[in-house]
Write an enzyme that holds these catalytic residues in place. Structure first.
Site, PDB file in Angstrom:
ATOM      1  N   GLY A 397       0.795  -1.329   0.009  1.00 46.87           N
ATOM      2  CA  GLY A 397      -0.050   0.130   0.053  1.00 46.87           C
ATOM      3  C   GLY A 397       0.786   1.447  -0.149  1.00 46.87           C
ATOM      4  O   GLY A 397       0.446   2.322  -0.553  1.00 46.87           O
ATOM      5  N   LYS A 415      12.639   1.625  -1.989  1.00 47.50           N
ATOM      6  CA  LYS A 415      11.232   1.631  -1.859  1.00 47.50           C
ATOM      7  C   LYS A 415      10.956   2.789  -2.629  1.00 47.50           C
ATOM      8  O   LYS A 415      11.206   3.930  -2.096  1.00 47.50           O
ATOM      9  CB  LYS A 415      10.743   1.854  -0.218  1.00 47.50           C
ATOM     10  N   ASP A 513       1.030  -0.865  12.135  1.00 48.10           N
ATOM     11  CA  ASP A 513       0.641  -1.611  11.182  1.00 48.10           C
ATOM     12  C   ASP A 513       1.645  -2.982  11.271  1.00 48.10           C
ATOM     13  O   ASP A 513       2.014  -3.602  10.362  1.00 48.10           O
ATOM     14  CB  ASP A 513       1.122  -1.050   9.671  1.00 48.10           C
TER      15      ASP A 513
END
Length: 736
Positions: A397, A415, A513
Site C-alpha cells: 500500500g 522503496k 501496522d
C-alpha cells in the site's frame, strides 16, 4: 557529428565545382580509358569522335583498361590537344625493329615497317630520337631519299675507349640521332655493316650480328634512365606523333569554320603531306578543349566564373558556418535550459515530497535523529537498472520495493513510494524521522532517501529472505518450513523490537501496522520489523493517539476501530494475531473458513474455548513443540487479543514471557536464582522490583534506571515461570 560531416562534404563539393575545368569530351561521351584522357576530336563510341582517324577503342576492365587508335592499330599512352610550342600530339607504343638474324625470348623479330601515309599522324620531329643497337652497324631510316638519316655503332676496343667518357649511345654498340626528319609518316630501317657502307664486299647474311633500331620519346628515355643496349628484352617503346585535322570532309570543314572566328581559340594550318590540315589551341592564358563549344576558358571568362563560384562558395561556407554556429548555440541553450528545468523540477519534487519539512525535523535536536544520507536520483536509477520490473521485491500500500546495488557494491532495498499528497507529507516524512531514531537489531535500518524525484525513494538495508507471511502462507521450495523453535525465536524478536519502540526509544513509537508481511527475515532467519509509513511518536506522558482509523483488516484492534484512539495496546493486539499465525499457519482473513471463523482472531478464541486448539495448529508446530509451550503461547495470544486494551499485557511483559518459554524449556534456573526465590518467598521485592514499580508509576526514569527495571522485571518473570513449571512437574500434569 553527422551534421558536421554533411557540411564538410558540401564545402568539398563547392570547392570541387570551383576547381573543375572545362569539358574535354563531347556531352555524354566517355572521357577516360583507364588513366588515359580521351579529348575531342578523339572519342570512344559513335558520335564521340570527329572521324574514323580519331576513333579510340577501350579494351580491358578492372583497372587494366587500354586505349587503342583503331586507324593505326596502336596503343595510346597520352593525348595532348594544347601544346603551345609544338603541334598537338598523341603518344603511342611502337614496336622495336630488328634485323633478320635477331632472336630473343620473345621469338624472332623480322624487319617491320610502320606506315601512316594518308593519316593525320606523323612522327614528332622535336620530341623523338632515333636509336640503333649493334656491332658493325650502320642503320638508316628507309624510303626518305634523297635524305640519309641514321647512325653507326661498333664494338671494337677503340670505340669503347673513345666512348667511355660519353653518355649513352655514343657509338659503342649503340648510336643515336636526335634530329628526326619532319613530317615522317613511314618508318622502316635498313641495316648494313660498316664495311658495306664503305663499298666492301657484302658479308654472308647468316654471319651478320644482331641489330636493333627504334624511334623513342627522348624525354621518356631520359626520365626512365633506361639502357638502350638492353633492347633485346623490349617489345614496344613510347613514340610521340603529331596530329592535325586535314581531311576536308563536311565535319572537318564545319569545325574549322566554327572555330576560326572564335576569340578564345587560335587555329593554324600548314602543309602536311599529302594534303593541308589545321589544328587549334585555346588562346594564350586560356585552357580547355578548343574543339568544343565553350571548351576554352580565357582569363576574363575564367576570372568571372571563378568569381561567381567564389561568391557561391563564400555564401555556402558562411551559411554553413552560420547554421553550425546557430545549431551549437541552440544546442548549448537547450542543454542549459534543460539543466535549469531539471534543477527546478528536482527542487519542486523535493518540496512536494516533504524535503523542507524533513530538513526542519533533521535540524531539530529534539528528535535526536541520526544523520540520514540524501541520495541523488541518478545513483538510485543506476542501482535499480532504471527501476527494472525484474528488480521488484514486492508491492504494498505504501509503494513498490526494488532490489538495487550501490556504486560501493552494497545491496539495498529501494522503496519507490506512491505519490505523496500534500495532506500526507507529514505521514511520509514521519517514516524517515522515526526510522532515523531507531537503532535496534530487529528493526530494518534506513540508510537514506531521495526526495528530488517525482515520487520519494527510501533506501533500506537489504533483507534477503523475504517476509514472515511468505514462510507461513506460501510454503514451497523457496520458502522452507519454519520449525517451532524458529517461530518461537521470531516471535520473541518481534516482541523485543516492539518493546524497544514502546519503551526504550527516546520518544515512544507506535508502529500501527504490525502484520506478518511487515516482518522480514534476514540471512539467518532473524526477524526485522519493517514499514513505518503509518507509525507515530508520542510524548512520554501521552497515552494514546486520536487519528483516522488505519490498518490491515484482520490485524486491526477492534477497540481502536470503535474509538479512533490508538494506543500501545493496539500494537499488542496486532502482535497477538501474528502469534496466532505462527501457531496455526492460517491467514488472518480467509474465505475458506466458515462465516463465523473468517477472522482468524475470532476463530482462534472460539477454538480455545471449545478445547479445539490442537485441531487448528500448524502441523509443524504439533510435531516440534510440547503441550505446555503451546498452551503458554496460546494463552499469551489470547491475552493480547482481549477486547479491553487495558487488560492486554505490555510488549515488555510479552517479550519476557516469550523469553521465559524459550529458556525454561531448555535449561534449569541456576543456584543464584534459586536463592533469590527463597528470599522472595520470605520477604518483599528487592531494590530492582521496587525500581520497576516506581518507574512504572512515574514514567520518567532515566535510561539507566529503565535498564535496571527491565532486567529486574525479566528476572522476576523467569522466576515465576520456573516456579509454575516446577509445580506442574511435581503434580505430574506437564507434558513431555
Amino acid at each position: 557529428m553527422q551534421f558536421v560531416m554533411q557540411i564538410t562534404f558540401l564545402l568539398l563539393l563547392t570547392y570541387g565545382l570551383a576547381e573543375a575545368g572545362p569539358p574535354i569530351s563531347k556531352f555524354n561521351c566517355t572521357s577516360w580509358c583507364g588513366n588515359v584522357s580521351i579529348p575531342y576530336p578523339f572519342g570512344i563510341g559513335p558520335d564521340c569522335y570527329l572521324d574514323k582517324w580519331f576513333e579510340v577503342v577501350c579494351n580491358g576492365s578492372g583497372g587494366s583498361e587500354k586505349a587503342f587508335l583503331t586507324s593505326i592499330d596502336m596503343e595510346v599512352r597520352q593525348i595532348n590537344i594544347n601544346s603551345y610550342f609544338y603541334s598537338p600530339t598523341v603518344e603511342v607504343l611502337m614496336p622495336i625493329i630488328s634485323s633478320k638474324t635477331c632472336t630473343s625470348t620473345r621469338g624472332t623479330r623480322s624487319e617491320r615497317r610502320m606506315n601512316f601515309t594518308g593519316s593525320p599522324f606523323s612522327v614528332s620531329e622535336y620530341i623523338n630520337t632515333f636509336i640503333s643497337v649493334g656491332c658493325d652497324n650502320f642503320a638508316t631510316i628507309a624510303d626518305i631519299v634523297p635524305t640519309v638519316f641514321g647512325c653507326t655503332s661498333d664494338c671494337t676496343p677503340r670505340m669503347k675507349v673513345e666512348s667511355s667518357g660519353l653518355l649513352r649511345c655514343s657509338g659503342f654498340n649503340c648510336c643515336e640521332s636526335r634530329n628526326v626528319p619532319s613530317d615522317l609518316q613511314v618508318f622502316a630501317v635498313d641495316f648494313r655493316s660498316l664495311n658495306q657502307s664503305k663499298g666492301s664486299v657484302q658479308l654472308n647474311e647468316s654471319t651478320e650480328p644482331c641489330k636493333y633500331a627504334f624511334l623513342v620519346n627522348k624525354y621518356w628515355l631520359d626520365r626512365s634512365k633506361t639502357d638502350p643496349s638492353s633492347v633485346n628484352y623490349w617489345e614496344y617503346v613510347p613514340v610521340v606523333l603529331d596530329w592535325r585535322i586535314f581531311s576536308w570532309n563536311s565535319k572537318s570543314y564545319e569545325l574549322f569554320n566554327f572555330l576560326k572566328d572564335k576569340r578564345d581559340v587560335s587555329c593554324s594550318s600548314s602543309k602536311l603531306i599529302p594534303t593541308s590540315g589545321f589544328y587549334c589551341e585555346c588562346a594564350l592564358g586560356s585552357k580547355g578543349n578548343p574543339y568544343l563549344d565553350g571548351g576554352c576558358e580565357g582569363n576574363m571568362y575564367m576570372w568571372r566564373k571563378r568569381k561567381a563560384q567564389l561568391k557561391i562558395a563564400i555564401i555556402v561556407i558562411c551559411s554553413s558556418i552560420g547554421a553550425m554556429f546557430l545549431l551549437i548555440v541552440t544546442w548549448l541553450l537547450y542543454r542549459v535550459i534543460k539543466k535549469r528545468n531539471k534543477i527546478k523540477r528536482k527542487q519542486k519534487f523535493f518540496k512536494r515530497n516533504g524535503g523542507l519539512l524533513l530538513q526542519q525535523q533533521l535540524s531539530s535536536n529534539a528528535n535526536n535523529v541520526q544523520k540520514t544520507k540524501l541520495f541523488n536520483s541518478k545513483e538510485l536509477e543506476n542501482a535499480t537498472d532504471r527501476f527494472n520490473e525484474n528488480r521488484i521485491l514486492g508491492k504494498g500500500g505504501q509503494g513498490t520495493v526494488y532490489k538495487g546495488m550501490l556504486v560501493d557494491g552494497n545491496i539495498v532495498a529501494i522503496k519507490k513510494c506512491n505519490k505523496v499528497d500534500e495532506g500526507n507529507l507529514e505521514q511520509f516524512v514521519n517514516e524517515i524521522i522515526i526510522l532515523s531514531q531507531i537503532n535496534h537489531r530487529n528493526v530494518v535500518k534506513l540508510l537514506g532517501c531521495c526526495l528530488e524525484t517525482e515520487v520519494p525513494l527510501l533506501v533500506y538495508e537489504f533483507i534477503p529472505n523475504g517476509t514472515l507471511f511468505q514462510y507461513l502462507h506460501e510454503k514451497n521450495e523457496e520458502f522452507p518450513l519454519l520449525t517451532w523453535n524458529m517461530r518461537l525465536r521470531i516471535a520473541t524478536e518481534i516482541a523485543g523490537a516492539l518493546s524497544y519502540l514502546h519503551s526504550a526509544a527516546s520518544l515512544p513509537i507506535y508502529h500501527r501496522d504490525i502484520k506478518s508481511s511487515n516482518i522480514l527475515l534476514d540471512d539467518k532467519y532473524k526477524a526485522k520489523v519493517a514499514d513505518f509509513g503509518t507509525s507515530r511518536t508520542v510524548a512520554i506522558d501521552q497515552t494514546h493517539l486520536t487519528t483516522l482509523v488505519y490498518g490491515t483488516f484482520g490485524y486491526l484492534d477492534p477497540e481502536y476501530f470503535q474509538t479512533s484512539q490508538f494506543t500501545d495496546k493496539s500494537d499488542v493486539y496486532s502482535f497477538g494475531v501474528v502469534l496466532i499465525e505462527l501457531l496455526t499457519g492460517e491467514k488472518p482473513v480467509s474465505s475458506t473458513r466458515s462465516q463465523e471463523g473468517r477472522n482468524l482472531s475470532t476463530y482462534f478464541i472460539h477454538s480455545l474455548k471449545e478445547n479445539h486448539l490442537f485441531d487448528i495448529l500448524d502441523t509443524q508446530v504439533k510435531e516440534d513443540s510440547n503441550k505446555d509451550e503451546i498452551m503458554a503461547i496460546a494463552n499469551l495470544a489470547k491475552r493480547c487479543l482481549h477486547w479491553n486494551g487495558k487488560k492486554r499485557p505490555t510488549m515488555i511483559e510479552i517479550m519476557i514471557e516469550l523469553e521465559g518459554v524459550q529458556k525454561v524449556s531448555h535449561v534449569e534456573p541456576n543456584f543464584e536464582e534459586l536463592e533469590y526465590v527463597r528470599k522472595e518467598e520470605r520477604g518483599p521485592w528487592n531494590d530492582a522490583s521496587i525500581s520497576t514499580s516506581s518507574s512504572s508509576k512515574t514514567g520518567t526514569s532515566s535510561s539507566s534506571e529503565h535498564q535496571t527495571s527491565l532486567e529486574g522485571a525479566k528476572r522476576q518473570h523467569r522466576i515465576r515461570t520456573w516456579r509454575a513449571l516446577r509445580q506442574c512437574r511435581i503434580a505430574h500434569q506437564c507434558g513431555q
